[in-house]
Design an enzyme around this catalytic site. Sequence first.
Site, PDB file in Angstrom:
ATOM      1  N   TYR A  72     -36.144  33.305  68.424  1.00 44.31           N
ATOM      2  CA  TYR A  72     -34.899  33.969  68.830  1.00 44.31           C
ATOM      3  C   TYR A  72     -33.668  33.150  68.483  1.00 44.31           C
ATOM      4  CZ  TYR A  72     -36.911  38.143  70.624  1.00 44.31           C
ATOM      5  OH  TYR A  72     -37.541  39.352  70.682  1.00 44.31           O
ATOM      6  N   ARG A  75     -32.995  33.923  64.982  1.00 42.14           N
ATOM      7  CA  ARG A  75     -32.414  35.274  64.820  1.00 42.14           C
ATOM      8  C   ARG A  75     -30.974  35.319  65.340  1.00 42.14           C
ATOM      9  NH1 ARG A  75     -35.610  39.942  67.220  1.00 42.14           N
ATOM     10  NH2 ARG A  75     -34.143  41.180  66.027  1.00 42.14           N
ATOM     11  N   GLN A 106     -30.579  50.924  68.588  1.00 40.03           N
ATOM     12  CA  GLN A 106     -31.747  50.114  68.968  1.00 40.03           C
ATOM     13  C   GLN A 106     -31.489  48.669  68.564  1.00 40.03           C
ATOM     14  OE1 GLN A 106     -35.532  52.392  67.648  1.00 40.03           O
ATOM     15  NE2 GLN A 106     -33.824  53.281  66.543  1.00 40.03           N
ATOM     16  N   ASN A 107     -30.381  48.446  67.888  1.00 39.19           N
ATOM     17  CA  ASN A 107     -30.119  47.104  67.375  1.00 39.19           C
ATOM     18  C   ASN A 107     -29.655  46.160  68.467  1.00 39.19           C
ATOM     19  OD1 ASN A 107     -30.836  48.064  64.952  1.00 39.19           O
ATOM     20  ND2 ASN A 107     -28.785  48.143  64.075  1.00 39.19           N
ATOM     21  N   VAL A 108     -30.048  44.908  68.281  1.00 34.98           N
ATOM     22  CA  VAL A 108     -29.677  43.881  69.246  1.00 34.98           C
ATOM     23  C   VAL A 108     -28.508  43.048  68.712  1.00 34.98           C
ATOM     24  CG1 VAL A 108     -31.884  43.824  70.443  1.00 34.98           C
ATOM     25  CG2 VAL A 108     -31.622  42.477  68.359  1.00 34.98           C
ATOM     26  N   ASP A 109     -28.035  43.391  67.520  1.00 34.61           N
ATOM     27  CA  ASP A 109     -26.820  42.733  67.013  1.00 34.61           C
ATOM     28  C   ASP A 109     -25.600  43.478  67.553  1.00 34.61           C
ATOM     29  OD1 ASP A 109     -25.878  44.868  65.200  1.00 34.61           O
ATOM     30  OD2 ASP A 109     -27.558  44.347  63.898  1.00 34.61           O
ATOM     31  N   HIS A 124     -31.845  48.452  73.496  1.00 31.95           N
ATOM     32  CA  HIS A 124     -32.807  47.337  73.522  1.00 31.95           C
ATOM     33  C   HIS A 124     -32.159  45.990  73.852  1.00 31.95           C
ATOM     34  CE1 HIS A 124     -35.672  49.851  70.755  1.00 31.95           C
ATOM     35  NE2 HIS A 124     -35.648  50.262  72.003  1.00 31.95           N
ATOM     36  N   ASP A 225     -36.164  55.715  52.964  1.00 27.14           N
ATOM     37  CA  ASP A 225     -37.572  56.130  53.030  1.00 27.14           C
ATOM     38  C   ASP A 225     -37.763  57.278  54.007  1.00 27.14           C
ATOM     39  OD1 ASP A 225     -38.572  54.202  51.297  1.00 27.14           O
ATOM     40  OD2 ASP A 225     -38.602  52.695  52.890  1.00 27.14           O
ATOM     41  N   ALA A 241     -27.498  53.232  54.003  1.00 29.40           N
ATOM     42  CA  ALA A 241     -26.470  53.650  54.956  1.00 29.40           C
ATOM     43  C   ALA A 241     -25.052  53.375  54.442  1.00 29.40           C
ATOM     44  CB  ALA A 241     -26.697  52.936  56.283  1.00 29.40           C
TER      45      ALA A 241
HETATM   46  P1  NAD Z   1     -37.469  49.269  61.693  1.00 23.92           P
HETATM   47  O1  NAD Z   1     -37.457  47.867  61.174  1.00 23.92           O
HETATM   48  O2  NAD Z   1     -38.705  49.807  62.287  1.00 23.92           O
HETATM   49  O3  NAD Z   1     -37.086  50.250  60.496  1.00 23.92           O
HETATM   50  C1  NAD Z   1     -35.996  50.010  59.663  1.00 23.92           C
HETATM   51  C2  NAD Z   1     -35.686  51.280  58.915  1.00 23.92           C
HETATM   52  O4  NAD Z   1     -34.488  51.076  58.181  1.00 23.92           O
HETATM   53  C3  NAD Z   1     -36.761  51.708  57.915  1.00 23.92           C
HETATM   54  O5  NAD Z   1     -37.053  53.077  58.101  1.00 23.92           O
HETATM   55  C4  NAD Z   1     -36.101  51.466  56.549  1.00 23.92           C
HETATM   56  O6  NAD Z   1     -36.514  52.400  55.578  1.00 23.92           O
HETATM   57  C5  NAD Z   1     -34.625  51.662  56.906  1.00 23.92           C
HETATM   58  N1  NAD Z   1     -33.683  51.019  56.004  1.00 23.92           N
HETATM   59  C6  NAD Z   1     -33.822  49.871  55.285  1.00 23.92           C
HETATM   60  N2  NAD Z   1     -32.700  49.618  54.590  1.00 23.92           N
HETATM   61  C7  NAD Z   1     -31.817  50.606  54.885  1.00 23.92           C
HETATM   62  C8  NAD Z   1     -30.485  50.891  54.485  1.00 23.92           C
HETATM   63  N3  NAD Z   1     -29.832  50.104  53.638  1.00 23.92           N
HETATM   64  N4  NAD Z   1     -29.876  51.986  54.989  1.00 23.92           N
HETATM   65  C9  NAD Z   1     -30.532  52.821  55.852  1.00 23.92           C
HETATM   66  N5  NAD Z   1     -31.797  52.594  56.263  1.00 23.92           N
HETATM   67  C10 NAD Z   1     -32.428  51.501  55.792  1.00 23.92           C
HETATM   68  O7  NAD Z   1     -36.214  49.389  62.661  1.00 23.92           O
HETATM   69  P2  NAD Z   1     -36.037  50.202  63.979  1.00 23.92           P
HETATM   70  O8  NAD Z   1     -36.510  51.590  63.812  1.00 23.92           O
HETATM   71  O9  NAD Z   1     -34.669  49.931  64.453  1.00 23.92           O
HETATM   72  O10 NAD Z   1     -37.109  49.431  64.908  1.00 23.92           O
HETATM   73  C11 NAD Z   1     -36.856  49.254  66.125  1.00 23.92           C
HETATM   74  C12 NAD Z   1     -36.704  47.758  66.542  1.00 23.92           C
HETATM   75  O11 NAD Z   1     -36.156  46.872  65.568  1.00 23.92           O
HETATM   76  C13 NAD Z   1     -35.704  47.760  67.640  1.00 23.92           C
HETATM   77  O12 NAD Z   1     -36.350  47.358  68.804  1.00 23.92           O
HETATM   78  C14 NAD Z   1     -34.627  46.721  67.261  1.00 23.92           C
HETATM   79  O13 NAD Z   1     -34.241  45.981  68.384  1.00 23.92           O
HETATM   80  C15 NAD Z   1     -35.310  45.901  66.256  1.00 23.92           C
HETATM   81  N6  NAD Z   1     -34.498  45.169  65.256  1.00 23.92           N
HETATM   82  C16 NAD Z   1     -33.137  45.062  65.360  1.00 23.92           C
HETATM   83  C17 NAD Z   1     -32.431  44.362  64.400  1.00 23.92           C
HETATM   84  C18 NAD Z   1     -30.929  44.253  64.541  1.00 23.92           C
HETATM   85  O14 NAD Z   1     -30.422  44.283  65.651  1.00 23.92           O
HETATM   86  N7  NAD Z   1     -30.180  44.144  63.438  1.00 23.92           N
HETATM   87  C19 NAD Z   1     -33.090  43.789  63.320  1.00 23.92           C
HETATM   88  C20 NAD Z   1     -34.484  43.901  63.241  1.00 23.92           C
HETATM   89  C21 NAD Z   1     -35.172  44.608  64.219  1.00 23.92           C
END
Ligand code: NAD
Length: 255
Positions: A72, A75, A106-109, A124, A225, A241
């Site tokens: 962590y 991260r 769902q992001n933690v950032d 989350h 995807d 995105a």
């Molecule tokens: P995931 O990792 O399961 O899936 C990521 C998705 O993003 C995939 O479907 C992929 O195809 C897509 N993707 C990749 N590049 C992309 C882009 N440029 N534009 C649009 N889509 C793109 O992520 P999730 O569904 O959010 O999984 C949930 C868990 O991941 C959550 O609990 C979250 O806390 C955690 N997480 C958060 C962070 C963050 O806060 N930045 C980073 C990693 C994981």
Amino acid sequence: MRGENLEKEIERVAFEIKNSPYTTVLTGAGISAESGIPTFRGKNGLWNKYRPEELATPHAFERDPRLVWEWYAWRMRLVFSKEPNPGHKALAEMEKIGLVKSIITQNVDDLHERAGSRNVIHLHGELKEVICSNRSCDYKVEAETILNEIEKKLPTCPECGSLLRPGVVWFGESLPTEELSKAFQEAEKSEVILVIGTSAVVQPAASIPLITKRKGGKIIEINPDTTSLTGVADVSVRGGAGEVLTAVLEVLKKD
Ligand code: NAD
């Protein structure tokens, strides 16, 4: 140069947003991928290198708090050093002009907030927050203030002496009730929900767009995807995105 299909999909997304009285957004790790923060799943995903059950569970923390904290701390430092990308910024702009009402993430950032989004619901938790591992103690502190000490000594709660832990929701834990119920309400009110950068496999977040759909609203997916929501999505845009949202915003501003 964008293909004709992608152009059409972008026009369609802009049309749906423009004609929707209430639009909300569900985001996942993919929206922050273009800022240099790895996703969990998919190509370059963190779960290809680490096993979730070894790092992101209460059991893992009980067994080896140092290992969990090291991961962590890595991260946290990574996320704090990154900046919002054009995808975050386009969503913030859409909120500013009244076309997006809220972001459920769902992001933690905190890249949505740093891009200027105001109404952000964190399902989350957040990496910038550190909490007490004793559930009956509500001590909280900014992660930045303890991060330098981690390598020397694991942080403990000044109020009850228990170990401090990252303020995120781990696998097997419940989501914060207030945030979850706000997210459900937003989804119910929405005629359009944009689902961006999530593989839609983590529950209950993955079911939130289905609430909008059941009420007669539309699901618009933006992801390079297919995901587990692709089959029920009204529009699926296959693209990153940043590029897609910037292009949608341009169309919205032109109209
Ligand atoms: P995931 O990792 O399961 O899936 C990521 C998705 O993003 C995939 O479907 C992929 O195809 C897509 N993707 C990749 N590049 C992309 C882009 N440029 N534009 C649009 N889509 C793109 O992520 P999730 O569904 O959010 O999984 C949930 C868990 O991941 C959550 O609990 C979250 O806390 C955690 N997480 C958060 C962070 C963050 O806060 N930045 C980073 C990693 C994981």
